[in-house]
Structure formats: C-alpha cells, structure tokens
Design an enzyme around this catalytic site. Structure first.
Site, PDB file in Angstrom:
ATOM      1  N   ARG A 198       7.094  -2.423  -5.979  1.00 49.90           N
ATOM      2  CA  ARG A 198       6.505  -1.182  -5.551  1.00 49.90           C
ATOM      3  C   ARG A 198       7.277  -0.676  -4.299  1.00 49.90           C
ATOM      4  NH1 ARG A 198       0.637  -0.691  -2.223  1.00 49.90           N
ATOM      5  NH2 ARG A 198      -0.026   0.930  -3.110  1.00 49.90           N
ATOM      6  N   TYR A 229       4.412   4.945  -4.023  1.00 50.83           N
ATOM      7  CA  TYR A 229       3.098   5.327  -3.571  1.00 50.83           C
ATOM      8  C   TYR A 229       3.638   6.196  -2.342  1.00 50.83           C
ATOM      9  CZ  TYR A 229      -1.511   5.016  -1.048  1.00 50.83           C
ATOM     10  OH  TYR A 229      -2.608   5.451  -0.606  1.00 50.83           O
ATOM     11  N   ASP A 262      -8.707  -0.737  -6.821  1.00 55.82           N
ATOM     12  CA  ASP A 262      -8.087  -0.888  -5.497  1.00 55.82           C
ATOM     13  C   ASP A 262      -8.877  -1.735  -4.496  1.00 55.82           C
ATOM     14  OD1 ASP A 262      -6.132  -0.172  -3.662  1.00 55.82           O
ATOM     15  OD2 ASP A 262      -7.286   1.146  -2.656  1.00 55.82           O
ATOM     16  N   HIS A 274      -5.604  -5.767  -4.866  1.00 55.28           N
ATOM     17  CA  HIS A 274      -4.782  -6.514  -4.215  1.00 55.28           C
ATOM     18  C   HIS A 274      -5.508  -7.983  -3.837  1.00 55.28           C
ATOM     19  CE1 HIS A 274      -2.898  -2.860  -3.168  1.00 55.28           C
ATOM     20  NE2 HIS A 274      -3.867  -2.580  -2.875  1.00 55.28           N
ATOM     21  N   ASN A 295      -7.863  -0.207   4.549  1.00 61.94           N
ATOM     22  CA  ASN A 295      -7.701   1.161   5.563  1.00 61.94           C
ATOM     23  C   ASN A 295      -8.742   2.113   5.081  1.00 61.94           C
ATOM     24  OD1 ASN A 295      -5.174   0.126   6.795  1.00 61.94           O
ATOM     25  ND2 ASN A 295      -4.253   0.269   4.991  1.00 61.94           N
ATOM     26  N   ARG A 316       2.268   5.362   7.188  1.00 63.23           N
ATOM     27  CA  ARG A 316       1.472   4.665   8.310  1.00 63.23           C
ATOM     28  C   ARG A 316       1.461   3.223   7.579  1.00 63.23           C
ATOM     29  NH1 ARG A 316      -3.176   4.183   4.809  1.00 63.23           N
ATOM     30  NH2 ARG A 316      -3.276   5.671   3.269  1.00 63.23           N
TER      31      ARG A 316
HETATM   32  C1  0GY Z   1      -3.881   1.069  -1.893  1.00 59.51           C
HETATM   33  C2  0GY Z   1      -3.839   1.909  -0.449  1.00 59.51           C
HETATM   34  C3  0GY Z   1      -3.468   1.668   0.702  1.00 59.51           C
HETATM   35  C4  0GY Z   1      -2.736   0.521   1.088  1.00 59.51           C
HETATM   36  C5  0GY Z   1      -2.010  -0.433   0.499  1.00 59.51           C
HETATM   37  O1  0GY Z   1      -0.387  -2.053   0.129  1.00 59.51           O
HETATM   38  C6  0GY Z   1      -1.106  -1.736   0.909  1.00 59.51           C
HETATM   39  O2  0GY Z   1      -1.281  -1.823   2.087  1.00 59.51           O
HETATM   40  O3  0GY Z   1      -1.411   0.042  -0.595  1.00 59.51           O
HETATM   41  C7  0GY Z   1      -3.548   2.701   1.725  1.00 59.51           C
HETATM   42  O4  0GY Z   1      -3.819   2.085   2.852  1.00 59.51           O
HETATM   43  O5  0GY Z   1      -3.606   3.803   1.113  1.00 59.51           O
HETATM   44  O6  0GY Z   1      -3.335   1.428  -2.837  1.00 59.51           O
HETATM   45  O7  0GY Z   1      -3.955   0.005  -1.671  1.00 59.51           O
END
Ligand code: 0GY
Length: 311
Positions: free
Chosen positions: A130, A163, A263, A39, A268, A136
């Site tokens: 996505r 996800y 990742d 990200h 988090n 959460r």
């Molecule tokens: C990941 C996992 C998380 C968060 C996100 O987009 C996001 O905020 O994907 C998570 O907190 O489990 O894949 O980055």
C-alpha cells in the site's frame, strides 16, 4: 515502563472504538464472499504500535476480526496494513497465517526490505503493498523509493493499493499511471459526495479507471464519505444514501474491477461508528443484481488475491 515492561498506549483523544454488537445483515452475502479491506490493530501488548504513527487506536485483534467475518457471513478477508503499525507488518502477517488460507495481506514496505523478507511476506499470504498519500496518516515517502518497491514486487504477481484524497489525483496521475502492476484505489479516491456525479473531480477518477485497465477501485467506506449518514437513518431506508450513486456508477461501469470491504475496525472516524451489519446492507444498493454482487464480492477479489483457486 509499566510493570510487565510492555509498552502501554493511550488511545488518541476522541477515538471511537469498533462496534461491539453489529446487526446480522439482512442482505445474504453470496457464498465465498471476501471482505477485501479490513485491518488488525495490535493487540499492542504483542504487536506495539509504530513510533511514527499519527494515531493510537483501540486494539482490534485477529480473533475479533475472524468473529466479525463469521458473524457477517464472509468467507475470507484481505487485511491491509494499517498506518499505526508503520512498516512493521507482524500483526497483519500473524493474522494472515492464523487465518489458514482464508486471509490475504497488503503490506507496507520500505526500500531496505530484502528479497528474502519479501518472499517470507508472500509465503504468509501478502499479495500487495500500500502506498499512502493521505497526509494526516503518513509522512511522505519519496516517489523514487515507491517506484523501486513497485518494480520489485511486480515479479511476485503483487499489486499496489493507493490511498489518496480526490484533490490530489491530478498531481499524482503521472506517478500512478507509471506503476507496472495492477493498481487498487481505496474508497473510490474519496469523492466529494456533496457534488453531482458529473463533477470534474469524480469525472477525473472515472477517466483514470477508463483509460487504465490495470486500475481497480474499492467501493468501500460510505461511512467515511457520507454527509447524510447514519446516524440520521430515521425514515430513510437506504444507509449512506448520498454515497450510493457514486459507488453504483463505478460498480456498473467497471464491474470486473471493483472490490468491497468493511474497513473494520474503522480508524479515525469522528462522528459515528458504523454498524458493520448495516454496512453489508449497503451492498445491494450499489450492486443491485446478483451478477454484480458476485463479481464484487467473490469473482474479483478471488482473481486478485487467490488466482490459484479459480476454476
Ligand atoms: C482506512 C482509512 C484510514 C486509515 C488507514 O491505515 C490507516 O491508518 O487506512 C483513514 O483514516 O482514512 O482505509 O482504513
């Protein structure tokens, strides 16, 4: 407002920042390897976080992502829209464009998006959307809206990344199996790695992949799934050893439908921030042969994200 009139953001209490000096991995990635799940966050002064976000991270810019890519030995990235940016894809798109062909993107879109906007995302390098079901992280989007979006992105040759938590797979099964595109599951559907490999939850995930040849899995995020760690690596040579049997099983059973990603910048996490070099050293434990490593890191992501470059 602060003096520059730019919005200012305070990190979520307890936020763990990404690792500032990751090790150089001992495992040499094959040439052309793709980090297929990472990200960018902000920087907030340029790309403010979304009002509807559930967390406020530290910034993690495109330059910092590209520096990590080069340090670890990856050739390319797949940048997945993070929920802290909602459906404002500008930071991710900006990073894809700046990568000059070395990044693809996965966006978050709403049903109001126009065909012109979808086409612009495609031009920037986006190849998927996505759908997030982790409560959460996001508010619920109605399934009819998601199906409508899936129907609109299918003709572009895009796929859907999903996800979800393992416990939610039974309730989501019919929706997932109705999707008209390739479907990529984040982090193996988050198995409970304290259970045995033949636990019904993981068996259901395996069945999901076995019965649906359009379903792929990222064998990523051992640091999120692991109970054994790091940090307690002392005397233990295998990082995140409790995740290894699960990820290796998926890699060996579905070698042509697996992807891997760091990742980074690891949103988090609560107990430790992984060393990204150590994460790369996890790969040969789950893909033990050169042939499996090449499929996982090069052939599969190239087929999904850069099909035009395949020989
Ligand atoms: C990941 C996992 C998380 C968060 C996100 O987009 C996001 O905020 O994907 C998570 O907190 O489990 O894949 O980055």
């Amino acid at each position: 407002m602060n003096p520059s009139s730019a919005p200012s953001f305070e990190k979520t209490p307890g936020w763990l920042d990404w690792h500032a000096s990751p090790a150089r991995p001992a495992f040499a990635l094959p040439p052309g390897a793709v980090d297929a799940h990472c990200h960018v966050f902000g920087p907030a002064a340029r790309f403010p976080y979304a009002a509807e976000r559930k967390y406020t991270p530290c910034d993690a810019s495109r330059e910092q992502l590209f520096a990590l890519r080069d340090h670890l030995g990856f050739a390319r990235n797949v940048i997945v829209q993070a929920t802290c940016h909602g459906a404002d894809n500008r930071a991710m798109v900006d990073a894809c464009i700046a990568a000059r062909g070395r990044a693809r993107g996965v966006a978050t879109v709403r049903r109001a998006i126009s065909d012109v906007e979808l086409r612009a995302l495609h031009e920037a390098g986006v190849r998927g959307v996505r759908f997030n079901f982790v409560r959460r992280l996001v508010d619920v989007t109605p399934r009819d809206e998601l199906l409508e979006i899936a129907g609109r992105i299918a003709p572009l040759g895009w796929h859907v990344v999903i996800y979800f938590e393992a416990a939610d797979l039974p309730g989501l099964w019919d929706f997932f199996t109705a999707l008209p595109t390739p479907v990529v599951v984040d982090h193996m559907g988050r198995p409970d790695v304290t259970k045995p490999l033949d636990d019904p939850g993981f068996a259901l995930f395996e069945r999901f992949m076995r019965e649906h040849p359009n379903v792929w899995s990222k064998v990523s995020c051992p640091e999120r799934l692991s109970h054994s760690g790091p940090p307690a690596l002392a005397g233990e040579r295998r990082p995140y050893r409790d995740v290894i049997p699960f990820a290796r099983h998926i890699v060996e059973t579905f070698p042509d439908r697996v992807l891997w990603g760091t990742d980074w910048p690891h949103p988090n996490l609560r107990d430790h921030m992984p060393d990204d070099g150590l994460l790369v050293d996890f790969i040969p434990h789950i893909a033990p042969t050169a042939a499996l490593q090449r499929k996982l890191l090069v052939d599969n992501p190239m087929r999904l994200y850069w099909p035009e470059e395949r020989a």
